[in-house]
Design a protein around this motif. Structure first.
Motif, PDB file in Angstrom:
ATOM      1  N   GLY A 111       5.311  12.295   1.808  1.00  0.00           N
ATOM      2  CA  GLY A 111       5.219  12.817   3.164  1.00  0.00           C
ATOM      3  C   GLY A 111       4.083  12.239   3.963  1.00  0.00           C
ATOM      4  O   GLY A 111       4.132  12.218   5.206  1.00  0.00           O
ATOM      5  N   TRP A 112       3.037  11.750   3.292  1.00  0.00           N
ATOM      6  CA  TRP A 112       1.888  11.211   4.029  1.00  0.00           C
ATOM      7  C   TRP A 112       2.054   9.744   4.393  1.00  0.00           C
ATOM      8  O   TRP A 112       1.256   9.207   5.153  1.00  0.00           O
ATOM      9  CB  TRP A 112       0.621  11.395   3.199  1.00  0.00           C
ATOM     10  N   ARG A 113       3.120   9.088   3.872  1.00  0.00           N
ATOM     11  CA  ARG A 113       3.350   7.684   4.228  1.00  0.00           C
ATOM     12  C   ARG A 113       3.920   7.587   5.636  1.00  0.00           C
ATOM     13  O   ARG A 113       4.541   8.515   6.152  1.00  0.00           O
ATOM     14  CB  ARG A 113       4.321   7.021   3.248  1.00  0.00           C
ATOM     15  N   THR A 114       3.715   6.450   6.255  1.00  0.00           N
ATOM     16  CA  THR A 114       4.264   6.238   7.585  1.00  0.00           C
ATOM     17  C   THR A 114       5.772   5.990   7.494  1.00  0.00           C
ATOM     18  O   THR A 114       6.295   5.609   6.433  1.00  0.00           O
ATOM     19  CB  THR A 114       3.598   5.049   8.276  1.00  0.00           C
ATOM     20  N   THR A 161       3.598   7.320  12.801  1.00  0.00           N
ATOM     21  CA  THR A 161       4.222   8.610  12.519  1.00  0.00           C
ATOM     22  C   THR A 161       4.383   8.814  11.021  1.00  0.00           C
ATOM     23  O   THR A 161       4.902   7.945  10.317  1.00  0.00           O
ATOM     24  CB  THR A 161       5.595   8.696  13.193  1.00  0.00           C
ATOM     25  N   ARG A 162       3.936   9.966  10.521  1.00  0.00           N
ATOM     26  CA  ARG A 162       4.080  10.301   9.110  1.00  0.00           C
ATOM     27  C   ARG A 162       5.486  10.848   8.845  1.00  0.00           C
ATOM     28  O   ARG A 162       6.110  11.461   9.713  1.00  0.00           O
ATOM     29  CB  ARG A 162       3.043  11.345   8.699  1.00  0.00           C
ATOM     30  N   SER A 213       7.404   3.641   8.855  1.00  0.00           N
ATOM     31  CA  SER A 213       7.629   2.214   8.635  1.00  0.00           C
ATOM     32  C   SER A 213       7.556   1.870   7.159  1.00  0.00           C
ATOM     33  O   SER A 213       8.419   1.167   6.618  1.00  0.00           O
ATOM     34  CB  SER A 213       6.601   1.400   9.425  1.00  0.00           C
ATOM     35  N   ALA A 214       6.527   2.380   6.470  1.00  0.00           N
ATOM     36  CA  ALA A 214       6.373   2.096   5.050  1.00  0.00           C
ATOM     37  C   ALA A 214       7.488   2.722   4.231  1.00  0.00           C
ATOM     38  O   ALA A 214       8.004   2.118   3.281  1.00  0.00           O
ATOM     39  CB  ALA A 214       5.015   2.609   4.571  1.00  0.00           C
ATOM     40  N   ALA A 215       7.894   3.944   4.587  1.00  0.00           N
ATOM     41  CA  ALA A 215       8.960   4.613   3.854  1.00  0.00           C
ATOM     42  C   ALA A 215      10.281   3.871   3.987  1.00  0.00           C
ATOM     43  O   ALA A 215      11.016   3.710   3.009  1.00  0.00           O
ATOM     44  CB  ALA A 215       9.109   6.049   4.355  1.00  0.00           C
ATOM     45  N   LEU A 216      10.590   3.413   5.193  1.00  0.00           N
ATOM     46  CA  LEU A 216      11.829   2.672   5.398  1.00  0.00           C
ATOM     47  C   LEU A 216      11.838   1.376   4.595  1.00  0.00           C
ATOM     48  O   LEU A 216      12.856   1.021   3.979  1.00  0.00           O
ATOM     49  CB  LEU A 216      12.008   2.364   6.888  1.00  0.00           C
ATOM     50  N   GLU A 217      10.740   0.702   4.571  1.00  0.00           N
ATOM     51  CA  GLU A 217      10.676  -0.605   3.907  1.00  0.00           C
ATOM     52  C   GLU A 217      10.633  -0.486   2.387  1.00  0.00           C
ATOM     53  O   GLU A 217      11.314  -1.244   1.684  1.00  0.00           O
ATOM     54  CB  GLU A 217       9.440  -1.368   4.395  1.00  0.00           C
TER      55      GLU A 217
END
Length: 401
Positions: free
Chosen positions: A259-262, A312-313, A264-268
């Motif tokens: 939940g604390w990842r952005t 955005t987180r 963008s990072a989660a999608l990638e």
């Protein structure tokens, strides 16, 4: 806006007022002041019509709210926990923490509301009819119009459909005679379909022979027909899935996103590889302590503007645990489906090892549209081959993903 109505010696019933209520009150005020009242009591000042129209609209909502307070009182006496009353664009609606499943209890709750609504409408109409001419004539006209409108709503609520008080009264009567909840629901659904077609035909005939007033009757018929067919579909689904448990159809636990990842990072790092391999579009969200914080969908993640995804987180766009249906592997799928239908926005239910461990539930699977569709297809095929729906112990084949 929320208000607590707390008469001394009674349990408080919170009342939530939605913005749609103001729109409906304004519409009723306009209809009364611009058309109905001037037609029956002419030559009055505009401000008098507006004031009378506003009072009339308030009386409509007042009677509807009183009916829901009566329902709340009867529900509490039957041991049902009441969450509150919501006043919106289509009147007021009683909310309960748990669904009222006992037909006799549902009938008593519905009957209390119908009684208060009918008495309120008849009382207003009677006062309007007895109002003398002259200055009180405008108030009398308001009573007649409002009382007639409330009585019309009460008559509509008396129609025996799955979502009305009349349907609950009919279901309770059939249940007392047969002892079968499924038989009672089937009778209500079939009655709703028959009455729906009858009202549609009658409404169209009245429209052609008399005027547009018949369209209201046809609309009531269309609503009754739709609710009856929907209930028949639900009953067929329950028969096909009878005895099938969640463990037989659940899919694997969705991939975890911190939940604390952005976004963008989660999608990638997580979402794109998972969608490519499993096709899953919903993911569980983990908090800092390693606990389950909610779920997030691919739709919500990609809805974040490109320029904001790096800031955005994931937790900002996720659905919290309080809005997600939880189930266990041993629960019957037919018991889960009504709860899942009330939360269509999430689109799935998380299967956990213990629903009572609300602090840190451990997910062991998921039931969503994909799993339910496959379960229905397998169970329907089984029924077509064997001539009977899957029962306890007959698996609907657990989906692979």
């Amino acid at each position: 806006m929320t208000a607590d109505h707390t008469p001394r010696g009674t349990v408080r019933t919170p009342v939530s007022i939605r913005p749609g209520a103001a729109v409906t009150i304004a519409l009723l005020t306009f209809l009364l002041s611009a058309f109905m009242l001037p037609a029956t009591v002419p030559d009055r000042p505009t401000i008098a019509y507006l004031s009378a129209g506003f009072v009339g609209a308030g009386c409509v909502f007042g009677v509807l709210l009183a009916a829901d307070f009566a329902r709340a009182a009867v529900a509490r006496r039957a041991g049902v926990e009441v969450s509150g009353i919501t006043v919106g664009a289509f009147g007021s609606r009683l909310g309960t923490v748990t669904q009222i499943s006992e037909p006799a209890t549902a009938a008593r709750v519905a009957g209390a509301g119908l009684l208060v609504g009918g008495l309120g409408g008849a009382g207003l109409a009677g006062l309007g009819w007895l109002a003398p001419s002259g200055a009180p004539a405008l108030a009398g006209s308001v009573g007649l119009w409002v009382g007639g409108f409330v009585l019309l709503l009460t008559v509509s609520e008396l129609l025996p459909t799955p979502r009305t008080g009349g349907g609950r009264l009919l279901a309770a009567a059939v249940y007392r005679r047969t002892g079968s909840r499924e038989r009672a629901d089937a009778v209500v659904a079939r009655t709703a379909v028959v009455i729906g077609w009858g009202l549609i035909a009658s409404g169209l005939a009245v429209t052609f022979l008399v005027g547009p007033v018949g369209l209201w009757v046809a609309l009531l018929g269309w609503i009754a027909l739709g609710s009856g067919r929907l209930e028949q579909s639900r009953l067929r689904t329950n028969r096909v899935l009878a005895g099938v448990r969640v463990s037989e159809v659940m899919g694997p636990v969705p991939e975890i996103v911190a939940g604390w990842r952005t976004v963008s990072a989660a999608l990638e790092e997580v979402v794109e590889p998972a969608v490519a391999t499993s096709g899953r579009t919903v993911f569980t969200v983990m908090d800092f302590d390693g606990g389950l914080a909610g779920v997030v969908s691919l739709r919500d993640l990609v809805a974040v503007p490109m320029d904001d995804r790096g800031l955005t987180r994931v937790s900002k766009v996720s659905v919290p645990m309080g809005a997600i249906s939880l189930t266990t592997p041993d629960e019957l799928l037919t018991d889960l489906l009504p709860r899942l239908a009330r939360r269509l926005g999430v689109g799935l239910a998380l299967v956990v090892d213990d629903t009572k461990a609300a602090a840190r539930p451990r997910p062991v699977g998921v039931v969503g549209h994909m799993e339910i569709t496959k379960a229905l297809a397998v169970a329907s095929l089984h029924a077509a081959v064997t001539g009977m729906a899957p029962g306890p112990g007959r698996s609907a084949d657990r989906p692979s993903g």
